[in-house]
Design an enzyme around this catalytic site. Structure first.
Site, PDB file in Angstrom:
ATOM      1  N   ASP A 180       5.240  25.270  17.653  1.00 54.13           N
ATOM      2  CA  ASP A 180       5.669  25.667  16.555  1.00 54.13           C
ATOM      3  C   ASP A 180       5.977  24.672  15.557  1.00 54.13           C
ATOM      4  O   ASP A 180       7.044  24.188  15.314  1.00 54.13           O
ATOM      5  CB  ASP A 180       7.064  26.600  16.697  1.00 54.13           C
ATOM      6  N   PRO A 202       5.109  13.950  10.285  1.00 57.39           N
ATOM      7  CA  PRO A 202       4.925  13.937  11.649  1.00 57.39           C
ATOM      8  C   PRO A 202       4.462  14.751  12.493  1.00 57.39           C
ATOM      9  O   PRO A 202       4.131  14.649  13.704  1.00 57.39           O
ATOM     10  CB  PRO A 202       6.728  14.086  12.212  1.00 57.39           C
TER      11      PRO A 202
END
Ligand code: SAM
Length: 276
Positions: free
Chosen positions: A156, A163
């Site tokens: 998810d 990142p």
């Protein structure tokens, strides 16, 4: 006119605007720009690096769809790994399954979790579940180093910026394959098949070379860039086209049901053609 407009720039030629009552919180974390805004139309929402991640009004669609399709496709999903998911919505849905014995969740940015607990408590409401082991670290390094075996992995992630870039790479998916049990399956949110075709196709292509079976399904999540949103499954054994229906029914779901599960795999012609 009260309130003001927040821009979300999706491509060089497309943006959406959200009318905002108030910015409830904003900070630059170690990883990203984080804001919690009170929108006029969608309730409170988490925004990361300028992209709306989750809104109170329509989060149930995304969170139920990223979770319950795989959870109802694996016959015994006991050990689950969630990568990302700091708003807690996927976690909230996973722990509704009584079969689940342990959930490892790896979120790189603890500030997302803290702020969602404070401002979005209806979403971030399962962090006290005793089955949860929370790791505040990089999901890429976690799967590279882990010796665990999971039944289901749910990726998810935020969009492929900052990142999250490597969460869309083939090397990362190879390590996800490695941490799955011999009959395990994974699902990743795989972006818009009409706005972000390159990333959508590259997720499918990567998973197709790694997993015995790869499937795409769609749902419309109004606060994600206009139109359909995609999810891609890699499975070592089970087909998600077969629903495991011997489970205790989960009451109170607002989107997922058996009909939606089956229908979500029916892809429009342009999506089929993209996938070759
Ligand atoms: N449902 C949302 C969407 O599709 O836009 C995303 C849910 S959640 C907010 C995404 C989370 O992934 C963020 O909290 C972000 O900090 C986390 N994340 C990004 N890169 C990560 C990484 N390398 N490892 C672990 N978590 C990561």
């Amino acid at each position: 006119m009260s309130g003001y407009w927040m821009n979300e720039i999706n491509t060089d030629g497309y943006r959406v605007q959200w009318k905002i009552n108030n910015i409830l919180h904003t900070e630059t974390t170690d990883y990203q720009q984080l804001s919690i805004v009170d929108t006029v139309e969608w309730g409170k929402a988490l925004v990361l690096d300028g992209a709306l991640q989750v809104s109170e009004k329509d989060e149930f669609i995304y969170n139920e769809m990223i979770t319950h399709i795989v959870m109802h496709s694996h016959p015994q999903p006991e050990k689950i790994l969630i990568i990302g998911g700091g708003d807690g919505g996927a976690l909230r849905e996973v722990v509704k399954h009584k079969d689940v014995k342990a959930v490892d969740m790896v979120e790189i940015d603890g500030r997302v979790i803290e702020n969602c607990k404070k401002y979005l408590p209806s979403i971030a409401c399962a962090f006290d579940d005793p089955r949860l082991n929370l790791y505040l670290e990089d999901g890429i390094k976690f799967v590279a180093n882990s010796k665990e075996k999971y039944d289901v992995v749910i990726i998810d992630s935020s969009d492929p910026v900052g990142p999250a870039v490597q969460l869309y790479s083939k090397g990362f998916y190879e390590n996800v394959f490695k941490v799955l049990a011999s009959d395990g399956m994974m699902v990743a949110q795989s972006e818009s098949p009409i706005f972000y075709q390159d990333i959508f196709v590259s997720v499918f292509d990567s998973l197709s070379t790694i997993f015995a079976q790869t499937y795409v399904y769609l749902a419309t999540v109004p606060t994600y860039v206009s139109g359909p949103w995609s999810f891609t499954i890699g499975s070592k054994k089970y087909s998600p086209l077969k629903i495991i229906d011997d489970r205790e029914t989960i009451n109170g779901l607002k989107y997922y049901n058996a009909g939606i599960h089956k229908g979500a795999f029916n892809l429009p012609q342009y999506v089929k053609e993209l996938l070759g």
